[in-house]
Enzyme design. Structure first.
Site, PDB file in Angstrom:
ATOM      1  N   CYS A 168      -6.376   0.799 -11.303  1.00 52.81           N
ATOM      2  CA  CYS A 168      -5.126   1.562 -11.349  1.00 52.81           C
ATOM      3  C   CYS A 168      -4.278   1.275 -10.116  1.00 52.81           C
ATOM      4  O   CYS A 168      -4.530   1.833  -9.042  1.00 52.81           O
ATOM      5  CB  CYS A 168      -5.430   3.056 -11.470  1.00 52.81           C
ATOM      6  SG  CYS A 168      -3.926   4.066 -11.523  1.00 52.81           S
ATOM      7  N   CYS A 204      -2.456   4.300  -8.691  1.00 46.43           N
ATOM      8  CA  CYS A 204      -3.327   5.212  -7.937  1.00 46.43           C
ATOM      9  C   CYS A 204      -3.677   4.621  -6.568  1.00 46.43           C
ATOM     10  O   CYS A 204      -3.667   5.336  -5.566  1.00 46.43           O
ATOM     11  CB  CYS A 204      -4.659   5.450  -8.659  1.00 46.43           C
ATOM     12  SG  CYS A 204      -4.541   5.706 -10.416  1.00 46.43           S
ATOM     13  N   ASP A 205      -4.023   3.355  -6.534  1.00 48.11           N
ATOM     14  CA  ASP A 205      -4.672   2.799  -5.342  1.00 48.11           C
ATOM     15  C   ASP A 205      -3.871   1.735  -4.596  1.00 48.11           C
ATOM     16  O   ASP A 205      -4.273   1.334  -3.494  1.00 48.11           O
ATOM     17  CB  ASP A 205      -6.036   2.198  -5.746  1.00 48.11           C
ATOM     18  CG  ASP A 205      -6.967   3.269  -6.307  1.00 48.11           C
ATOM     19  OD1 ASP A 205      -6.868   4.427  -5.866  1.00 48.11           O
ATOM     20  OD2 ASP A 205      -7.776   2.956  -7.194  1.00 48.11           O
TER      21      ASP A 205
END
Ligand code: NDP
Length: 316
Positions: A139, A142-143
């Site tokens: 992701c 997300c990261d």
């Protein structure tokens, strides 16, 4: 096999942000929700590290801790959260809905909210598993932030990979896009965007041979599947964007799914084609797939179920 049959008003299947949020709303509406957590209690967030994009956590929060807090809140408000896996269902228009847990326990539910989520597809390399959460991620949104101003690689050639490569290109110094064929699968517009971003280098006919590094990702060894040439590229982050699989197999005989297995919900609602069965989160959303959007649709599902149950009670 046990013959015990339990009756519940609202059964929630799955325990990610969608499931717990549905539970919070259903509990407050006095629907006495029972939640079955499934094989991965807390869902996909339990395999991520810091969550920095969920509003209300100015310093970020670890994914597993955030899911513990969601669960605590649901339990405090009266949700009955149980460990167990729904193994089969028998849905009928208007219900009651029959659900089997762990192949043995039978439940009859007036309403069911499906929040079973989706699972990222992985390449299947041992190094990918070993370094998951330590440089390997599925992701970018997300990261990606953790790899700002560094070089990263992303594997995949669909719309998700292109979108995530574009996202990463704004944060990272350089993005290597590893495409296994000589062409993209993504839409022309997305391809165009990627090809016109100066710090994205697309490597066609390129497969991942190994992700290198002891504690964190240090490089990726790639193979040109036409020439057989192996090459090591130093990177700090390795993103996998080769698609997701919605966890919807057991619902297939009853619910309308799209060609990729996502549950189809009626526009602007969480209603499925079976009255009394609702769906929220990644099991029905292949576009946004964020914790906050899953939580939002979990809230919608509980409100839809509550209104549907009230209308039915009023009519009877
Ligand atoms: P897709 O299934 O469309 O694409 C997966 C990609 O991963 C393909 O290019 C495939 O390669 C590649 N791949 C699969 N397995 C491997 C492997 N083992 N090694 C290397 N590469 C691999 O998934 P997406 O998540 O990209 O998209 C899912 C759906 O969601 C699509 O319908 C897409 O259009 C849609 N979507 C729409 C968006 C939008 O409109 N903004 C944004 C994101 C997704 P190959 O091509 O060789 O098979």
């Amino acid at each position: 096999m046990s013959t015990e049959i339990e009756k519940v008003e609202c059964l929630i299947i799955g325990s990610g942000p969608a499931g717990y949020t549905a539970a919070i709303y259903a509990a407050r509406a006095d629907m006495k929700p029972v939640v079955y957590e499934g094989l991965q209690p807390g869902g996909q967030l339990t395999i991520t590290t810091d969550v920095e994009n969920y509003p209300g956590y100015p310093n970020g929060i670890m994914g597993p801790e955030m899911m513990e807090l969601f669960k605590k809140q649901a339990v405090r408000l009266g949700a009955d959260v149980r460990f167990g896996m729904v193994t089969s269902v028998e849905f009928t228009q208007g219900g009651p809905q029959k659900v089997t847990v762990d192949d043995t326990k039978q439940i009859v539910a007036d309403s069911v909210i499906i929040c079973t989520g989706a699972s990222a597809k992985w390449l299947g390399l041992p190094s990918e598993q070993r370094l998951n959460g330590s440089g390997v991620s599925a992701c970018a949104v997300c990261d990606g932030f953790f790899y700002r101003n560094t070089d990263v690689a992303i594997v995949g050639a669909g719309d998700t990979a292109c979108e995530e490569a574009s996202y990463l290109s704004k944060i990272c110094s350089k993005v290597y896009m590893l495409v296994r064929r000589s062409e993209f699968r993504a839409s022309k517009a997305m391809q165009h965007r990627v090809m016109n971003t100066p710090n994205i280098e697309v490597l066609f006919n390129t497969e991942t041979d190994e992700i290198l590094g002891d504690m964190t990702v240090e490089a990726v060894r790639v193979k040109n599947n036409v020439t057989g040439e192996l090459r090591e590229i130093p990177v700090n982050g390795f993103f996998v964007a080769i698609g997701h699989t919605p966890n919807t197999d057991i619902f297939k005989p009853y619910l309308q799914l799209d060609d990729q297995g996502y549950i189809i919900t009626k526009p602007d609602s969480t209603y499925t084609n079976i009255e009394g069965v609702f769906c929220a989160g990644d099991a029905q959303d292949k576009v946004y797939r964020q914790a906050v959007t899953a939580a939002g649709s979990g809230c919608m599902a509980a409100l839809d179920a509550e209104r549907w149950l009230s209308a039915r009670h009023a009519a009877s």
